[in-house]
Design a protein around this motif. Structure first.
Motif, mmCIF file in Angstrom:
data_model
loop_
_atom_site.group_PDB
_atom_site.id
_atom_site.type_symbol
_atom_site.label_atom_id
_atom_site.label_comp_id
_atom_site.label_asym_id
_atom_site.label_seq_id
_atom_site.Cartn_x
_atom_site.Cartn_y
_atom_site.Cartn_z
ATOM 1 N N VAL A 138 0.851 -1.193 0.000
ATOM 2 C CA VAL A 138 0.000 0.000 0.000
ATOM 3 C C VAL A 138 0.886 1.243 0.000
ATOM 4 O O VAL A 138 1.847 1.320 0.768
ATOM 5 C CB VAL A 138 -0.923 0.038 1.246
ATOM 6 C CG1 VAL A 138 -1.811 1.275 1.233
ATOM 7 C CG2 VAL A 138 -1.749 -1.229 1.361
ATOM 8 N N ILE A 139 0.525 2.198 -0.849
ATOM 9 C CA ILE A 139 1.251 3.469 -0.844
ATOM 10 C C ILE A 139 0.295 4.605 -1.175
ATOM 11 O O ILE A 139 -0.566 4.484 -2.035
ATOM 12 C CB ILE A 139 2.452 3.456 -1.823
ATOM 13 C CG1 ILE A 139 3.308 4.705 -1.630
ATOM 14 C CG2 ILE A 139 2.000 3.273 -3.250
ATOM 15 C CD1 ILE A 139 4.722 4.565 -2.126
ATOM 16 N N GLY A 140 0.435 5.696 -0.438
ATOM 17 C CA GLY A 140 -0.379 6.883 -0.668
ATOM 18 C C GLY A 140 0.540 8.075 -0.781
ATOM 19 O O GLY A 140 1.273 8.238 -1.750
ATOM 20 N N ASP A 141 0.537 8.878 0.237
ATOM 21 C CA ASP A 141 1.343 10.092 0.327
ATOM 22 C C ASP A 141 2.829 9.732 0.307
ATOM 23 O O ASP A 141 3.265 8.873 1.068
ATOM 24 C CB ASP A 141 0.971 10.801 1.637
ATOM 25 C CG ASP A 141 1.687 12.101 1.864
ATOM 26 O OD1 ASP A 141 2.463 12.536 0.996
ATOM 27 O OD2 ASP A 141 1.464 12.697 2.928
ATOM 28 N N MET A 142 3.602 10.384 -0.526
ATOM 29 C CA MET A 142 5.037 10.110 -0.614
ATOM 30 C C MET A 142 5.827 10.735 0.535
ATOM 31 O O MET A 142 7.024 10.515 0.654
ATOM 32 C CB MET A 142 5.581 10.611 -1.950
ATOM 33 C CG MET A 142 4.965 9.924 -3.151
ATOM 34 S SD MET A 142 5.387 8.189 -3.302
ATOM 35 C CE MET A 142 6.920 8.299 -4.179
ATOM 36 N N GLU A 143 5.166 11.500 1.382
ATOM 37 C CA GLU A 143 5.834 12.133 2.515
ATOM 38 C C GLU A 143 5.615 11.352 3.813
ATOM 39 O O GLU A 143 6.344 11.541 4.783
ATOM 40 C CB GLU A 143 5.311 13.561 2.709
ATOM 41 C CG GLU A 143 5.504 14.460 1.503
ATOM 42 C CD GLU A 143 6.970 14.743 1.214
ATOM 43 O OE1 GLU A 143 7.732 14.952 2.166
ATOM 44 O OE2 GLU A 143 7.336 14.721 0.022
ATOM 45 N N ASN A 144 4.579 10.517 3.838
ATOM 46 C CA ASN A 144 4.209 9.800 5.059
ATOM 47 C C ASN A 144 3.778 8.387 4.707
ATOM 48 O O ASN A 144 3.417 8.098 3.570
ATOM 49 C CB ASN A 144 3.023 10.501 5.751
ATOM 50 C CG ASN A 144 3.350 11.913 6.150
ATOM 51 O OD1 ASN A 144 4.162 12.142 7.028
ATOM 52 N ND2 ASN A 144 2.743 12.879 5.475
ATOM 53 N N TYR A 145 3.785 7.524 5.705
ATOM 54 C CA TYR A 145 3.268 6.174 5.506
ATOM 55 C C TYR A 145 1.743 6.224 5.536
ATOM 56 O O TYR A 145 1.158 6.889 6.380
ATOM 57 C CB TYR A 145 3.787 5.231 6.593
ATOM 58 C CG TYR A 145 5.279 5.017 6.499
ATOM 59 C CD1 TYR A 145 5.802 4.150 5.553
ATOM 60 C CD2 TYR A 145 6.158 5.690 7.339
ATOM 61 C CE1 TYR A 145 7.174 3.959 5.438
ATOM 62 C CE2 TYR A 145 7.527 5.505 7.236
ATOM 63 C CZ TYR A 145 8.029 4.634 6.282
ATOM 64 O OH TYR A 145 9.378 4.452 6.171
ATOM 65 N N THR A 146 1.109 5.528 4.600
ATOM 66 C CA THR A 146 -0.346 5.467 4.527
ATOM 67 C C THR A 146 -0.775 4.047 4.871
ATOM 68 O O THR A 146 -0.470 3.105 4.137
ATOM 69 C CB THR A 146 -0.838 5.840 3.117
ATOM 70 O OG1 THR A 146 -0.397 7.171 2.816
ATOM 71 C CG2 THR A 146 -2.352 5.768 3.026
ATOM 72 N N TYR A 147 -1.469 3.904 5.983
ATOM 73 C CA TYR A 147 -1.900 2.591 6.470
ATOM 74 C C TYR A 147 -3.346 2.328 6.052
ATOM 75 O O TYR A 147 -4.124 3.262 5.858
ATOM 76 C CB TYR A 147 -1.787 2.542 7.996
ATOM 77 C CG TYR A 147 -0.359 2.548 8.471
ATOM 78 C CD1 TYR A 147 0.304 1.357 8.721
ATOM 79 C CD2 TYR A 147 0.330 3.741 8.652
ATOM 80 C CE1 TYR A 147 1.629 1.352 9.149
ATOM 81 C CE2 TYR A 147 1.653 3.754 9.074
ATOM 82 C CZ TYR A 147 2.295 2.561 9.319
ATOM 83 O OH TYR A 147 3.600 2.563 9.737
ATOM 84 N N PRO A 148 -3.731 1.054 5.952
ATOM 85 C CA PRO A 148 -5.131 0.733 5.618
ATOM 86 C C PRO A 148 -6.095 1.261 6.675
ATOM 87 O O PRO A 148 -5.788 1.253 7.875
ATOM 88 C CB PRO A 148 -5.159 -0.793 5.598
ATOM 89 C CG PRO A 148 -3.738 -1.212 5.419
ATOM 90 C CD PRO A 148 -2.915 -0.150 6.080
ATOM 91 N N CYS A 149 -7.270 1.681 6.218
ATOM 92 C CA CYS A 149 -8.311 2.129 7.147
ATOM 93 C C CYS A 149 -8.885 0.913 7.886
ATOM 94 O O CYS A 149 -8.550 -0.238 7.579
ATOM 95 C CB CYS A 149 -9.415 2.877 6.388
ATOM 96 S SG CYS A 149 -10.480 1.811 5.395
#
Length: 135
Positions: free
Chosen positions: A75-86
């Protein structure tokens, strides 16, 4: 398939995200034990309740193709922070196994590895239904 290779597939999936409201694209890649990869992105809807997360999109694609044995999910979202599953995604992931490897990326070279049990301890799963007379 290495963790980094699976994360690259999630990055590819993120490019297809439909996010006109949040402007927060997320990509996911599911690796099944058969060796197949299913990519998914988040897809938003004006009613918000119709929105689907990247993780569930990828999982539903795998399941709809008859591939239920999930080995790993990147999983990857924001390139500045880790993005975890909801929370809903964590519940859906747990439906298919408590030992699924989770690769949570910040970039192609920065990621953390967990099991879904690490991210969602004390989950409610099919095992709980079996213990209580269901299924």
């Amino acid at each position: 398939m290495t963790d980094k290779e699976l994360l690259k597939k999630a990055i590819e999936a993120r490019d297809f995200a439909y996010v006109p409201y949040s402007k927060f694209p997320v990509g996911a890649a599911v690796l099944t034990k058969s060796g197949k990869i299913y990519k998914g992105c988040n897809i938003e809807c004006a009613s918000y309740g119709g929105t689907n997360c990247a993780e569930r999109t990828a999982i539903f694609k795998a399941i709809s193709e008859g591939d239920k044995d999930i080995e790993a999910i990147a999983v990857i979202g924001d390139m500045e922070n880790y993005t975890y599953p909801c929370g809903i995604c964590r519940q859906v992931i747990t439906e298919f196994g408590k030992d699924i490897k989770m690769i949570i990326g910040k970039s192609e070279n920065e990621y953390k590895v967990y099991s879904i049990s690490d991210l969602f301890p004390h989950s409610f799963s099919p095992d709980d239904l079996n213990k209580n007379g269901g299924l």
